[in-house]
Enzyme design. Structure first.
Site, PDB file in Angstrom:
ATOM      1  N   ARG A  78       0.852  -1.188   0.000  1.00 59.80           N
ATOM      2  CA  ARG A  78       0.000   0.000   0.000  1.00 59.80           C
ATOM      3  C   ARG A  78       0.891   1.241   0.000  1.00 59.80           C
ATOM      4  O   ARG A  78       1.696   1.417   0.913  1.00 59.80           O
ATOM      5  CB  ARG A  78      -0.912  -0.007   1.228  1.00 59.80           C
ATOM      6  N   HIS A 122      -2.984  10.958   0.652  1.00 62.09           N
ATOM      7  CA  HIS A 122      -2.456  10.750   2.001  1.00 62.09           C
ATOM      8  C   HIS A 122      -1.812  12.070   2.447  1.00 62.09           C
ATOM      9  O   HIS A 122      -0.625  12.142   2.737  1.00 62.09           O
ATOM     10  CB  HIS A 122      -1.478   9.571   2.036  1.00 62.09           C
ATOM     11  N   GLU A 167      -7.575   8.416   6.118  1.00 63.57           N
ATOM     12  CA  GLU A 167      -7.895   9.016   7.401  1.00 63.57           C
ATOM     13  C   GLU A 167      -8.458  10.422   7.287  1.00 63.57           C
ATOM     14  O   GLU A 167      -7.800  11.403   7.682  1.00 63.57           O
ATOM     15  CB  GLU A 167      -6.654   9.010   8.307  1.00 63.57           C
ATOM     16  N   ASN A 295      -7.671   1.587   9.902  1.00 66.58           N
ATOM     17  CA  ASN A 295      -6.376   1.911  10.497  1.00 66.58           C
ATOM     18  C   ASN A 295      -6.549   1.948  12.002  1.00 66.58           C
ATOM     19  O   ASN A 295      -7.411   2.676  12.508  1.00 66.58           O
ATOM     20  CB  ASN A 295      -5.882   3.284  10.024  1.00 66.58           C
ATOM     21  N   TYR A 297      -4.427   1.943  15.931  1.00 66.33           N
ATOM     22  CA  TYR A 297      -3.195   1.961  16.723  1.00 66.33           C
ATOM     23  C   TYR A 297      -3.442   1.743  18.211  1.00 66.33           C
ATOM     24  O   TYR A 297      -2.706   1.024  18.873  1.00 66.33           O
ATOM     25  CB  TYR A 297      -2.446   3.291  16.510  1.00 66.33           C
ATOM     26  N   GLU A 369      -3.687  -0.130   8.131  1.00 63.69           N
ATOM     27  CA  GLU A 369      -2.539   0.311   8.937  1.00 63.69           C
ATOM     28  C   GLU A 369      -2.679  -0.242  10.345  1.00 63.69           C
ATOM     29  O   GLU A 369      -3.755  -0.171  10.939  1.00 63.69           O
ATOM     30  CB  GLU A 369      -2.477   1.850   9.091  1.00 63.69           C
TER      31      GLU A 369
HETATM   32  C1  PNW Z   1      -1.645   7.676  10.687  1.00 61.20           C
HETATM   33  N1  PNW Z   1      -3.448  11.028  15.948  1.00 61.20           N
HETATM   34  O1  PNW Z   1      -1.530   8.970  11.212  1.00 61.20           O
HETATM   35  C2  PNW Z   1      -1.239   7.865   9.246  1.00 61.20           C
HETATM   36  O2  PNW Z   1      -2.115   7.333   8.285  1.00 61.20           O
HETATM   37  C3  PNW Z   1       0.187   7.532   8.979  1.00 61.20           C
HETATM   38  O3  PNW Z   1       0.619   8.322   7.906  1.00 61.20           O
HETATM   39  C4  PNW Z   1       1.014   7.708  10.239  1.00 61.20           C
HETATM   40  O4  PNW Z   1       2.389   7.571  10.009  1.00 61.20           O
HETATM   41  C5  PNW Z   1       0.525   6.673  11.232  1.00 61.20           C
HETATM   42  O5  PNW Z   1      -0.881   6.809  11.457  1.00 61.20           O
HETATM   43  C6  PNW Z   1       1.225   6.740  12.587  1.00 61.20           C
HETATM   44  O6  PNW Z   1       0.997   7.960  13.207  1.00 61.20           O
HETATM   45  C7  PNW Z   1      -2.022   9.392  12.403  1.00 61.20           C
HETATM   46  O7  PNW Z   1      -2.852  11.998  16.452  1.00 61.20           O
HETATM   47  C8  PNW Z   1      -1.410  10.510  12.949  1.00 61.20           C
HETATM   48  O8  PNW Z   1      -4.492  10.549  16.477  1.00 61.20           O
HETATM   49  C9  PNW Z   1      -1.880  11.067  14.135  1.00 61.20           C
HETATM   50  C10 PNW Z   1      -2.975  10.478  14.752  1.00 61.20           C
HETATM   51  C11 PNW Z   1      -3.589   9.362  14.189  1.00 61.20           C
HETATM   52  C12 PNW Z   1      -3.112   8.832  13.020  1.00 61.20           C
END
Ligand code: PNW
Length: 465
Positions: A78, A122, A167, A295, A297, A369
């Site tokens: 991707r 992106h 996102e 995505n 985290y 992601e």
């Molecule tokens: C995503 N937050 O970004 C992006 O899609 C990627 O490009 C990035 O590298 C990855 O997650 C890791 O950060 C985010 O502050 C950036 O909540 C910030 C946030 C969430 C997602």
């Protein structure tokens, strides 16, 4: 799928990146400027003054990187396309040299037997479009559709899998509401207009891709927040509902129900009357998708007030997150964290997959992601030993596998990220790669996690550790 330790046959194993984060070469071959060039050059916006150069110099080293992907046994890659390489001013003349780069990349992926999965946006908006109003301006959505059509016509004979927007919450709210990302504005009403135009751009681009007649599988990559109330009391429940509305349902309801959620519109009435919504927009936005990219985290716990909570665990107080006003604080649960400070909790991935499987009406899901930053060093033996990262991946992939076994139509998984890269406001200080990059020499070293992931990708079973 008889063996509970296995992923189903055909489960797709990939890794993900984004153009501005890896390409470097920001002035090569007629590339125009993007909002991230401007933002990164503005003092105080990106840690250590880091910019999009050199990043991973992937623009010149893509062939080496595709060879790495092959060593990692990836079935799919991707990546995103930089709008300012293809249409330097955002609208108007096409820059063939920019398009040629993606042409070469796609051909080398196909030669290596790796499916190209392309994201059209992106976050690197051409600066001239920001100067004309950016995403809060409706015209940006129309220009995005024009650009998407140019790319789909040029690459659609070889690229089948498309994501329109990555996102949209980050693009709208980090970009226009709290200003942590480019273009760095702090204007809640603008963020809501941007939300609508990003969704509209998604719908129009989906139609544009399909209008080329090439066979296509189209979706978007959505960062659904996993929001849990800190306590069982009414104030925390209310804060969680409001946060879920402005983080999640403001995107998923238009996409899957063709309407903005009534409670969110009411919560936000003081900020916007939603008059940017024109006849027909919601039908365009809710065009049926072929898949949804998820995505994920970390989960977030919210409370209605900081009263009675250890101040060391509270963040966001007084930050006046849109929709929640002063009545939303974020509360750490004291779980282990990554180098981003994000708490590690794989049950969040299970929950978000279950929820979106329900809301998206049975279409295929992909984790587009998931991953983590940790402080890595290259050891004397030349390797990068990153057991915390491997544990993060294993925990989350076990949760994903549980979801599959519970019937969630999850068809694949993309690690974020293939390479260490430019982590937005954190610059090069946060390393998300399964491959280590030395920014002085551009040397790549597959981290231990990368070797572990390669074995998982080869066998679709968890390797012995
Ligand atoms: C995503 N937050 O970004 C992006 O899609 C990627 O490009 C990035 O590298 C990855 O997650 C890791 O950060 C985010 O502050 C950036 O909540 C910030 C946030 C969430 C997602």
């Amino acid at each position: 799928m008889s063996n509970p330790n296995d992923f189903p046959e055909g489960f797709l194993w990939g890794a993900a990146t984004a153009s501005f984060q890896i390409e470097g070469a920001t002035t090569a071959d007629g590339r125009g400027r993007s909002i991230w060039d401007t933002f990164a050059e503005t003092p105080g916006k990106v840690l250590n003054g880091d910019t999009g150069d050199p990043a991973d110099d992937h623009y010149h080293r893509y062939a080496e990187d595709v060879a790495l992907m092959k060593r990692l046994n990836l079935g799919a890659y991707r990546f995103s396309i930089a709008w300012p390489r293809v249409v330097p001013d955002g609208t108007g003349p096409v820059n063939q040299a920019g398009l040629d780069f993606y042409d070469r990349l796609v051909d080398s992926l196909l030669d290596a037997g790796i499916q190209p999965w392309a994201t059209l946006y992106h976050w690197d908006l051409p600066q001239p479009l920001e100067d004309a109003g950016g995403w809060p301006a409706r015209d940006t959505a129309l220009r995005f559709a024009d650009y998407s059509k140019i790319v789909a016509e040029a690459l659609g004979d070889r690229v089948k899998h498309w994501m329109t927007i990555n996102e949209p919450w980050c693009a709208a709210f980090l970009g226009y509401e709290n200003g942590h990302h480019a273009p760095g504005h702090r204007d809640a009403a603008a963020a809501l207009a941007a939300t609508h135009h990003l969704l509209l751009g998604h719908g129009l681009a989906t139609e544009a891709i399909r209008s080329t007649g090439h066979p296509s599988v189209v979706g978007l990559a959505h960062n659904q927040a996993v929001i849990r109330p800190h306590g069982a009391n009414a104030a925390d429940t209310r804060a969680a509902r409001r946060a879920d509305g402005v983080r999640n349902r403001i995107f998923t309801d238009p996409l899957f129900k063709g309407a903005y959620p009534a409670d969110v519109v009411e919560d936000l009435a003081d900020i916007s009357d939603f008059s940017f919504v024109k006849d027909g927009d919601l039908a365009t936005i809710s065009v049926p998708l072929d898949f949804l990219g998820v995505n994920y985290y970390s989960p977030e716990f919210v409370a209605g007030s900081a009263k009675g909570i250890d101040p060391a665990l509270v963040s966001g107080e007084g930050e006046a997150w849109l929709g929640a006003g002063p009545d939303e604080v974020h509360v750490s649960q004291g779980l282990p964290v990554t180098h981003m400070g994000w708490e590690i909790d794989p049950t969040g991935l299970y929950d978000v997959l279950q929820r979106l499987a329900g809301e998206s009406g049975g279409i295929d899901l992909y984790v587009t992601e998931n991953g983590c930053a940790f402080e890595d060093t290259v050891s004397e033996d030349g390797a990068v030993h990153d057991p915390d990262r491997t544990a993060y991946y294993e925990g989350h992939l076990r949760a994903a596998k549980e979801a599959v076994h519970a019937g969630v139509p999850l068809r694949g998984y993309f690690a974020w990220s293939l390479l260490d890269n430019f982590e937005w406001a954190w610059g090069y200080s946060r390393r998300f790669g399964i491959v280590h990059v030395d920014y002085e020499t551009q040397e790549r070293v597959i981290k231990d996690t990368g070797h572990w992931y390669a074995e998982l990708a080869r066998t679709s079973r968890f390797p012995e550790r």
